[in-house]
Design a protein around this motif. Structure first.
Motif, PDB file in Angstrom:
ATOM      1  N   ILE A 108       0.844  -1.201   0.000  1.00  0.00           N
ATOM      2  CA  ILE A 108       0.000   0.000   0.000  1.00  0.00           C
ATOM      3  C   ILE A 108       0.879   1.251   0.000  1.00  0.00           C
ATOM      4  O   ILE A 108       0.620   2.212  -0.735  1.00  0.00           O
ATOM      5  N   ALA A 109       1.941   1.236   0.831  1.00  0.00           N
ATOM      6  CA  ALA A 109       2.846   2.386   0.883  1.00  0.00           C
ATOM      7  C   ALA A 109       3.531   2.595  -0.462  1.00  0.00           C
ATOM      8  O   ALA A 109       3.682   3.736  -0.920  1.00  0.00           O
ATOM      9  N   MET A 110       3.949   1.517  -1.117  1.00  0.00           N
ATOM     10  CA  MET A 110       4.588   1.636  -2.421  1.00  0.00           C
ATOM     11  C   MET A 110       3.614   2.200  -3.445  1.00  0.00           C
ATOM     12  O   MET A 110       3.978   3.070  -4.249  1.00  0.00           O
ATOM     13  N   GLU A 111       2.395   1.743  -3.395  1.00  0.00           N
ATOM     14  CA  GLU A 111       1.362   2.259  -4.300  1.00  0.00           C
ATOM     15  C   GLU A 111       1.172   3.765  -4.100  1.00  0.00           C
ATOM     16  O   GLU A 111       1.089   4.530  -5.047  1.00  0.00           O
ATOM     17  N   ARG A 112       1.124   4.204  -2.839  1.00  0.00           N
ATOM     18  CA  ARG A 112       0.966   5.632  -2.549  1.00  0.00           C
ATOM     19  C   ARG A 112       2.189   6.426  -2.988  1.00  0.00           C
ATOM     20  O   ARG A 112       2.061   7.548  -3.471  1.00  0.00           O
ATOM     21  N   ALA A 113       3.373   5.858  -2.782  1.00  0.00           N
ATOM     22  CA  ALA A 113       4.592   6.569  -3.160  1.00  0.00           C
ATOM     23  C   ALA A 113       4.663   6.759  -4.673  1.00  0.00           C
ATOM     24  O   ALA A 113       5.094   7.801  -5.153  1.00  0.00           O
ATOM     25  N   ILE A 114       4.235   5.759  -5.417  1.00  0.00           N
ATOM     26  CA  ILE A 114       4.327   5.829  -6.882  1.00  0.00           C
ATOM     27  C   ILE A 114       3.188   6.650  -7.476  1.00  0.00           C
ATOM     28  O   ILE A 114       3.405   7.516  -8.316  1.00  0.00           O
ATOM     29  N   ASP A 136       7.379  12.466  -1.282  1.00  0.00           N
ATOM     30  CA  ASP A 136       8.752  12.109  -1.613  1.00  0.00           C
ATOM     31  C   ASP A 136       9.482  11.467  -0.439  1.00  0.00           C
ATOM     32  O   ASP A 136      10.339  10.609  -0.626  1.00  0.00           O
ATOM     33  N   ARG A 137       9.139  11.856   0.776  1.00  0.00           N
ATOM     34  CA  ARG A 137       9.784  11.238   1.942  1.00  0.00           C
ATOM     35  C   ARG A 137       9.405   9.769   2.050  1.00  0.00           C
ATOM     36  O   ARG A 137      10.230   8.929   2.386  1.00  0.00           O
ATOM     37  N   LEU A 138       8.153   9.451   1.758  1.00  0.00           N
ATOM     38  CA  LEU A 138       7.722   8.058   1.761  1.00  0.00           C
ATOM     39  C   LEU A 138       8.474   7.284   0.688  1.00  0.00           C
ATOM     40  O   LEU A 138       8.929   6.157   0.915  1.00  0.00           O
ATOM     41  N   LEU A 139       8.630   7.884  -0.474  1.00  0.00           N
ATOM     42  CA  LEU A 139       9.359   7.234  -1.568  1.00  0.00           C
ATOM     43  C   LEU A 139      10.805   6.951  -1.166  1.00  0.00           C
ATOM     44  O   LEU A 139      11.311   5.836  -1.356  1.00  0.00           O
ATOM     45  N   LEU A 142      10.967   4.084   1.370  1.00  0.00           N
ATOM     46  CA  LEU A 142      10.787   2.768   0.757  1.00  0.00           C
ATOM     47  C   LEU A 142      12.016   2.350  -0.036  1.00  0.00           C
ATOM     48  O   LEU A 142      12.417   1.184  -0.006  1.00  0.00           O
ATOM     49  N   LEU A 143      12.638   3.300  -0.752  1.00  0.00           N
ATOM     50  CA  LEU A 143      13.849   2.959  -1.500  1.00  0.00           C
ATOM     51  C   LEU A 143      14.964   2.530  -0.551  1.00  0.00           C
ATOM     52  O   LEU A 143      15.691   1.576  -0.831  1.00  0.00           O
ATOM     53  N   ARG A 144      15.098   3.222   0.556  1.00  0.00           N
ATOM     54  CA  ARG A 144      16.146   2.860   1.522  1.00  0.00           C
ATOM     55  C   ARG A 144      15.873   1.505   2.148  1.00  0.00           C
ATOM     56  O   ARG A 144      16.798   0.764   2.451  1.00  0.00           O
ATOM     57  N   CYS A 145      14.591   1.178   2.363  1.00  0.00           N
ATOM     58  CA  CYS A 145      14.260  -0.119   2.967  1.00  0.00           C
ATOM     59  C   CYS A 145      14.387  -1.262   1.976  1.00  0.00           C
ATOM     60  O   CYS A 145      14.883  -2.325   2.312  1.00  0.00           O
ATOM     61  N   ARG A 146      13.943  -1.040   0.755  1.00  0.00           N
ATOM     62  CA  ARG A 146      13.928  -2.135  -0.216  1.00  0.00           C
ATOM     63  C   ARG A 146      15.245  -2.299  -0.958  1.00  0.00           C
ATOM     64  O   ARG A 146      15.529  -3.373  -1.470  1.00  0.00           O
ATOM     65  N   ALA A 147      16.049  -1.262  -1.043  1.00  0.00           N
ATOM     66  CA  ALA A 147      17.344  -1.354  -1.723  1.00  0.00           C
ATOM     67  C   ALA A 147      18.398  -0.618  -0.911  1.00  0.00           C
ATOM     68  O   ALA A 147      18.968   0.378  -1.358  1.00  0.00           O
TER      69      ALA A 147
END
Length: 197
Positions: A108-114, A136-139, A142-147
């Protein structure tokens, strides 16, 4: 801040009542294959059906409070059940359900970020439309967590940029910089003194 309830949730494949749980088809899933905690046969207690409803709702929502309400029980009694004798399989299913709920929240967070979220726009107290807002902070989170190997400052990918990052001990106010300025001032004084002679 956006209301989480504005995001429609997909229909749950899990039953929502004890009767529906008994009629639901068996799914080959670790969440469904757990061994329920043996309880005395009280119609209003933690029956096998209620335990399965609780685990299913927990996997769907990630919320213990919501899952307990779906099972018709209190949150406190759910935690007590998890600590009961012979509850190891139930506790493992609980943890697996929470993990699945967290993955759903990540999606859900990824969907909102995109894609952002639609927020209402008001003018003089009247709704005049909506606008899509991106976080953008959510994005970045998520980038820091997933990669993390590519998007965290301590990752190897950032090692090449370390040379570009100024050392806090070599900045304008550092002792080394102050000493260098003092050496230049002394050299200027020495040259002025020589030029004046």
């Amino acid at each position: 801040m956006t209301d989480m309830s504005s995001i429609p949730s997909p229909p749950s494949p899990w039953p929502t009542s004890p009767d529906a749980a008994a009629a639901a088809p068996t799914q080959p899933n670790a969440l469904v294959d757990f061994q329920p905690v043996p309880r005395r046969g009280r119609h209003d207690g933690w029956t096998v059906a209620r335990q399965r409803i609780f685990i299913a709702a927990l996997a769907d929502s990630g919320s213990v409070t919501h899952a307990a309400a779906q099972a018709g029980k209190s949150t406190v009694s759910a935690y007590q059940l998890r600590l009961a004798r012979n509850a190891e399989s139930f506790a493992a299913a609980w943890q697996a359900a929470l993990d699945q709920g967290v993955r759903r929240l990540e999606d859900i967070a990824m969907e909102r970020a995109i894609h952002g979220v639609e927020v209402p726009v008001y003018s003089y107290g009247k709704l005049v439309g909506t606008q899509r807002v991106y976080n953008d902070r959510l994005l970045m989170f998520l980038l820091r967590c997933r990669a993390p190997d590519r998007f965290t400052p301590l990752s190897p990918a950032h090692a090449s940029h370390k040379a570009l990052t100024p050392d806090p001990n070599s900045g304008p106010g550092s002792p080394a910089a102050i000493a260098a300025v003092e050496r230049v001032r002394q050299e200027i004084r020495r040259r002025r003194a020589l030029a004046g002679n």
